[in-house]
Design a protein around this motif. Structure first.
Motif, PDB file in Angstrom:
ATOM      1  N   ASP A 115      27.084 -55.712 -19.149  1.00 39.16           N
ATOM      2  CA  ASP A 115      26.860 -54.728 -18.075  1.00 39.16           C
ATOM      3  C   ASP A 115      26.474 -55.414 -16.943  1.00 39.16           C
ATOM      4  OD1 ASP A 115      26.515 -52.329 -16.772  1.00 39.16           O
ATOM      5  OD2 ASP A 115      25.042 -51.450 -17.662  1.00 39.16           O
ATOM      6  N   ASN A 126      19.704 -61.815 -18.690  1.00 36.97           N
ATOM      7  CA  ASN A 126      18.413 -61.294 -18.609  1.00 36.97           C
ATOM      8  C   ASN A 126      17.362 -61.276 -19.676  1.00 36.97           C
ATOM      9  OD1 ASN A 126      19.274 -59.934 -16.391  1.00 36.97           O
ATOM     10  ND2 ASN A 126      20.213 -58.238 -17.389  1.00 36.97           N
ATOM     11  N   MET A 157      26.092 -54.171 -14.064  1.00 35.61           N
ATOM     12  CA  MET A 157      25.242 -53.357 -13.031  1.00 35.61           C
ATOM     13  C   MET A 157      23.835 -53.691 -13.242  1.00 35.61           C
ATOM     14  SD  MET A 157      27.313 -51.832 -11.234  1.00 35.61           S
ATOM     15  CE  MET A 157      26.114 -50.888 -10.268  1.00 35.61           C
ATOM     16  N   ARG A 158      23.428 -54.244 -14.556  1.00 35.62           N
ATOM     17  CA  ARG A 158      21.989 -54.311 -14.790  1.00 35.62           C
ATOM     18  C   ARG A 158      21.557 -56.032 -14.580  1.00 35.62           C
ATOM     19  NH1 ARG A 158      21.156 -53.764 -20.942  1.00 35.62           N
ATOM     20  NH2 ARG A 158      19.348 -54.076 -20.233  1.00 35.62           N
ATOM     21  N   LEU A 159      22.565 -56.678 -13.878  1.00 36.93           N
ATOM     22  CA  LEU A 159      22.148 -57.999 -13.633  1.00 36.93           C
ATOM     23  C   LEU A 159      21.275 -58.070 -12.599  1.00 36.93           C
ATOM     24  CD1 LEU A 159      22.912 -61.124 -14.180  1.00 36.93           C
ATOM     25  CD2 LEU A 159      24.555 -60.991 -12.510  1.00 36.93           C
ATOM     26  N   SER A 160      20.052 -58.782 -12.853  1.00 37.12           N
ATOM     27  CA  SER A 160      19.076 -59.034 -11.649  1.00 37.12           C
ATOM     28  C   SER A 160      19.276 -60.292 -11.139  1.00 37.12           C
ATOM     29  CB  SER A 160      17.660 -59.012 -12.518  1.00 37.12           C
ATOM     30  OG  SER A 160      17.387 -60.193 -13.240  1.00 37.12           O
ATOM     31  N   VAL A 214      25.599 -60.708 -19.326  1.00 37.39           N
ATOM     32  CA  VAL A 214      24.395 -60.335 -18.510  1.00 37.39           C
ATOM     33  C   VAL A 214      23.241 -60.283 -19.335  1.00 37.39           C
ATOM     34  CG1 VAL A 214      23.991 -58.368 -17.217  1.00 37.39           C
ATOM     35  CG2 VAL A 214      25.928 -59.085 -16.931  1.00 37.39           C
ATOM     36  N   GLU A 215      23.425 -59.597 -20.526  1.00 39.30           N
ATOM     37  CA  GLU A 215      22.095 -59.491 -21.430  1.00 39.30           C
ATOM     38  C   GLU A 215      21.387 -60.738 -21.715  1.00 39.30           C
ATOM     39  OE1 GLU A 215      24.068 -56.032 -21.144  1.00 39.30           O
ATOM     40  OE2 GLU A 215      24.881 -57.845 -21.681  1.00 39.30           O
ATOM     41  N   GLU A 272      17.634 -60.830 -22.828  1.00 40.86           N
ATOM     42  CA  GLU A 272      17.413 -59.356 -24.070  1.00 40.86           C
ATOM     43  C   GLU A 272      18.172 -60.094 -25.313  1.00 40.86           C
ATOM     44  OE1 GLU A 272      19.356 -56.326 -22.126  1.00 40.86           O
ATOM     45  OE2 GLU A 272      18.463 -56.190 -20.403  1.00 40.86           O
TER      46      GLU A 272
END
Length: 704
Positions: free
Chosen positions: A614, A590, A616-619, A586-587, A592
Motif C-alpha cells: 500500500d 515501514n 499510500m501508507r509509505l512514510s 511498503v510494509e 511492519e
C-alpha cells in the motif's frame, strides 16, 4: 494516487555525490538499416494508413458512376490544299515543320465556336450531365431563386449553351503525339454512345468551322477586291481621258498606235531614200550614154543604158554592111561603085545611130533632172517634218509618260479583276486541309473508375503515405533504432539483445537472459560479503513497462532454472498493483514485516515475489537510505539474486535510494519503440542520484 514530483529526491541526495555531465541530445541521424527498423517499428501507422486509403479506393471504385471515353483522330496537314494556282490560303510549309500550326488547330478544336456547334449538333443543351437543369423540386427552387423564369428565350438559350460548353470543355481532351500531325479528340461521358456521338460531333463541327472560315476569308477578300475594282476602273478612265486631252491640246494625232507626224517622217525618209536612188540611177545612165558616143559601133560598146531595140537593129544593119563592104573589097577592090554604095549606107546607119544616141541622151538627162528635182523637193519636206518633230519633242515625252501611267493602271486593274473572279470561284470550293482518319465508336469498357489500378494505387499510396508519416513521426519523436544509439544515449554498454518474448522465441530469449545474468554478475563491483546475492535495479522508459516486467520475470525464471534463489521486488510505487490483503514492499520499509515473511512464490517463474504494498501508507522515514540498505541487505542475505522492478526511474524518484543502493542498474529498451527522450530522462535521473547505468538490454528491433 497523486503524482509525486520526480525532483523530490533531490533533497535526499548528498550534493557531493551528484555526478553531472552535459545533457546529450536525441540522435536524429539514421543509417540505411535504420530505415527498415523505422518502418518495422511503426508498421501499425503504415498498415493503418494503407488500409484506410485502400478502403476508400475500394468504396469509390464500387460506388462511383462509370465513365466511358471515346476518341476520334483528325489528320491536319500543315500544307494547305491548293485548288488553284493563286489560292487565297498559304501553301508553304512553315520553318518549324508545321508543328505550331497543328498545335494552333488543336486549340481551335477547344474553341467556343467549335464546341458550340458540337453542343447543338449532339443535343447537349437539355442534358443534365452538361449543365441542363433537372425537373426535380430542388432544380425548380434553384431556377426560381436564380430568376431564370424571368429571363427571355434568347438569354436562356445563351446560358444553356454556355453551361454546356463549359461542361464539355471539362470532359474534353485534345492531344497530339510527338512528330505526328494527328490530333486525338477525347471525350469522357457517362454513356458510351453519348461519348462517341459527342466526339464525332466535335470532329464534324471542326471540319465545318474550317470550311466556313476559309469560305468567309475568300468572300471577304472578294468583297474587298470588288470594292477596290471600282476605284481602279475610275483611275484607268481618268488616265485615258488625260492622255486624249493632252493629244488634243498638243495636236498629237495618232493612227494605228503611232503619231501621224512620226508616220509622215518615216514615210518621207523612205521616199527620199528612193528618190536618191533614182537620181543616182539616172546620173549613171546619162554618163553611160555620154561615154558610149563614138564607141557605140565597137564590139564592146553595148552598155545597159543604150540597149534599146532601135540601137540593136541599127547596129545589126551596120555590122551587116561592114561585112558586106569587106567582102566586096576583097572581090571588087576599093574603087568599085558597089563598095561606095555600101559605104554610103554605112554612113547613113551611123547617122541614125548617132541620132538615136542623142535622143537617148536627152531623155536620160531629162530623167536625171526630174529625179534630182524630186529629191530636192523630198529633202525640203523632210526638213520641214524634222523641224516639226523637234518642236513636238517635249509634248511627246509627256505623252509617253501619260501612256505609261495608263498602261500601269490597266495592268493593275486587270490583275485585280482576274483575282476577284478567281476568289469568287473559290468560295464554293472546300480547301480544308484536315480530315478525320478515325471516327469514334462507342467504347466497350469503362475508362473510370479502373477498379484494380485504383485499388492498387490506393494501397501503394497508403503505404507511401504511411511510410512518410512514420518517418515524419520518427523525426519529430525519435526512437531507439540501434545498439549504437542506446550506448551513446545511456553512456553504458548494451549487455545483450533479446527478441520479443513469445512461443517461437522462448528458447532464444532464455539463452539471451542467461548471457545477461552472466554479464551482470561480472559487471561492476562485487557485493560487500561473498555470501550475499546481487541486487539489480531494473528500469525503463514509460512506454516499456510491459517489456520491463517481462524481462524481469524472464531473468527470474532463468536464474531459478540455474538453481539460484531469486527474489523479485515490485518497487514501482507509481504504477505497481498491490495484492489485496497482502503485505508488500511498503510494509517491509515501514518495519511492519520482513522480506522473507512478505514474499510470495510466483507460480510461473518459481521465484519469490514481493509486491509493492500500500503505497499510500509509505512514510518519509521509510525511504531513508539506511532503512533501504537494511532491507536490501536482508534480501541479499536470503537470496542469490534480487531483481528490483523499479518502474520508470525518472517518474518513480521515491525509490531513488533503492536505485542508488542496488549493485546494478539495468535499463530495458524496446528497439523502434522507446523514445530517445525517455532514455535521456533516465540518464538525467541516474546522474542526479550520483551513479551510472550499468548496462542495457535491447528488445526487438535493433537487438542484433
Amino acid at each position: 494516487m497523486a503524482q509525486i514530483d520526480r525532483h523530490i529526491a533531490a533533497d535526499w541526495i548528498d550534493p557531493g555525490e551528484r555526478l553531472r555531465s552535459p545533457r546529450p541530445q536525441p540522435d536524429t541521424s539514421a543509417e540505411i538499416g535504420d530505415l527498415w527498423r523505422i518502418l518495422r517499428a511503426r508498421r501499425a501507422w503504415i498498415i493503418g494508413t494503407a488500409a484506410i486509403l485502400t478502403a476508400i479506393a475500394v468504396a469509390y471504385a464500387m460506388l462511383a458512376p462509370p465513365l466511358y471515353t471515346a476518341t476520334a483522330q483528325i489528320l491536319i496537314d500543315p500544307r494547305d490544299k491548293q485548288i488553284v494556282s493563286n489560292d487565297v490560303n498559304p501553301v508553304a510549309m512553315a520553318p518549324d515543320g508545321g508543328v505550331i500550326q497543328v498545335e494552333s488547330q488543336a486549340r481551335v478544336i477547344e474553341s467556343d465556336s467549335v464546341l458550340t456547334r458540337a453542343v447543338i449538333a449532339a443535343g447537349l443543351l437539355n442534358d443534365p450531365e452538361f449543365g441542363a437543369p433537372g425537373n426535380g423540386v430542388l432544380a425548380r427552387i434553384q431556377r426560381a431563386f436564380d430568376g431564370a423564369d424571368r429571363t427571355g428565350d434568347t438569354a436562356d438559350a445563351t446560358k444553356a449553351e454556355g453551361r454546356a460548353v463549359r461542361a464539355l470543355r471539362r470532359k474534353l481532351a485534345v492531344k497530339r503525339a510527338d512528330k505526328v500531325f494527328v490530333v486525338d479528340v477525347v471525350v469522357t461521358a457517362s454513356d458510351p454512345d453519348k461519348a462517341a456521338r459527342i466526339v464525332n460531333a466535335i470532329a464534324t463541327a471542326y471540319l465545318q468551322d474550317q470550311s466556313d472560315a476559309r469560305a468567309e476569308a475568300a468572300t471577304r477578300a472578294s468583297a474587298e477586291l470588288g470594292a477596290r475594282l471600282e476605284d481602279l476602273r475610275r483611275q484607268v478612265n481618268q488616265a485615258e481621258n488625260k492622255v486624249e486631252r493632252f493629244k488634243a491640246e498638243k495636236g498629237l494625232i495618232s493612227a494605228s498606235g503611232r503619231l501621224i507626224s512620226e508616220q509622215q517622217l518615216a514615210e518621207s525618209n523612205n521616199r527620199i531614200v528612193g528618190a536618191r536612188a533614182r537620181t543616182a540611177e539616172a546620173r549613171t545612165r546619162l554618163q553611160q550614154i555620154k561615154d558610149a558616143r563614138g564607141t557605140a559601133f565597137g564590139a564592146d560598146a553595148t552598155p545597159e543604158a543604150i540597149q534599146s531595140p532601135v540601137i540593136e537593129r541599127l547596129r545589126a544593119q551596120y555590122a551587116e554592111l561592114v561585112s558586106k563592104e569587106a567582102d566586096l573589097r576583097t572581090q571588087l577592090g576599093d574603087r568599085h561603085p558597089n563598095i561606095e554604095a555600101v559605104r554610103t549606107q554605112l554612113q547613113g546607119v551611123r547617122r541614125l545611130i548617132e541620132a538615136e544616141l542623142n535622143r537617148l541622151s536627152k531623155s536620160a538627162e531629162t530623167d536625171f533632172q526630174r529625179a534630182e528635182a524630186n529629191e530636192k523637193a523630198l529633202a525640203a519636206g523632210l526638213e520641214t517634218l524634222k523641224r516639226g518633230t523637234v518642236v513636238s519633242g517635249e509634248a511627246s515625252v509627256r505623252l509617253r509618260e501619260l501612256e505609261r501611267e495608263v498602261d500601269s493602271s490597266r495592268a493593275v486593274y486587270a490583275n485585280f479583276l482576274n483575282r476577284s473572279r478567281e476568289i469568287k470561284e473559290q468560295v464554293g470550293i472546300d480547301t480544308t486541309n484536315a480530315r478525320v482518319i478515325g471516327w469514334a465508336r462507342p467504347p466497350q469498357d469503362r475508362s473510370w473508375p479502373l477498379r484494380v489500378p485504383l485499388i492498387i494505387g490506393g494501397l501503394i499510396s497508403g503505404l507511401g503515405l504511411g511510410a512518410g508519416l512514420a518517418f515524419g513521426r520518427e523525426y519529430l519523436h525519435p526512437t531507439v533504432l540501434s545498439r549504437r544509439q542506446v550506448e551513446r544515449l545511456l553512456n553504458a554498454p548494451v549487455l545483450v539483445g533479446l527478441p520479443v518474448f513469445g512461443p517461437r522465441t522462448e528458447r532464444s530469449a532464455c539463452l539471451g537472459a542467461a548471457r545477461l545474468l552472466d554479464r551482470m554478475a561480472n559487471l561492476g563491483p562485487r557485493p560487500r560479503s561473498s555470501g550475499q546475492g546481487v541486487a539489480v535495479f531494473v528500469t525503463s522508459g514509460g512506454t516499456d513497462a510491459k517489456d520491463r516486467r517481462t524481462i524481469t520475470r524472464l531473468l527470474a525464471a532463468v536464474a531459478v532454472t540455474r538453481g539460484d534463489r531469486v527474489l523479485v521486488i515490485d518497487a514501482d510505487l507509481e504504477a505497481g498493483v498491490p495484492l489485496r490483503d497482502q503485505a508488500g514492499l511498503v510494509e517491509v520499509l515501514n518495519g511492519e514485516t520482513s522480506v522473507t515473511f512478505a514474499a510470495l512464490r510466483d507460480g510461473q517463474s518459481g521465484a519469490m515475489y514481493l509486491p509493492v504494498g500500500d503505497a499510500m501508507r509509505l512514510s518519509r522515514d521509510a525511504l531513508d537510505r539506511a532503512n533501504i540498505e537494511g532491507v536490501l541487505t536482508a534480501a541479499r542475505d536470503a537470496f542469490d539474486l534480487v531483481l528490483i522492478e523499479g518502474g520508470t526511474l525518472s517518474a518513480n524518484l521515491r525509490v531513488a535510494e533503492m536505485a542508488l543502493t542496488a549493485d546494478r542498474m539495468l535499463v530495458v529498451v524496446r528497439g523502434g519503440t522507446t523514445r530517445q527522450r525517455e532514455l535521456l530522462d533516465l540518464v538525467e535521473a541516474a546522474e542526479s542520484l550520483g551513479r551510472r547505468i550499468s548496462g542495457a538490454v535491447v528488445v526487438g528491433a535493433g537487438a542484433a
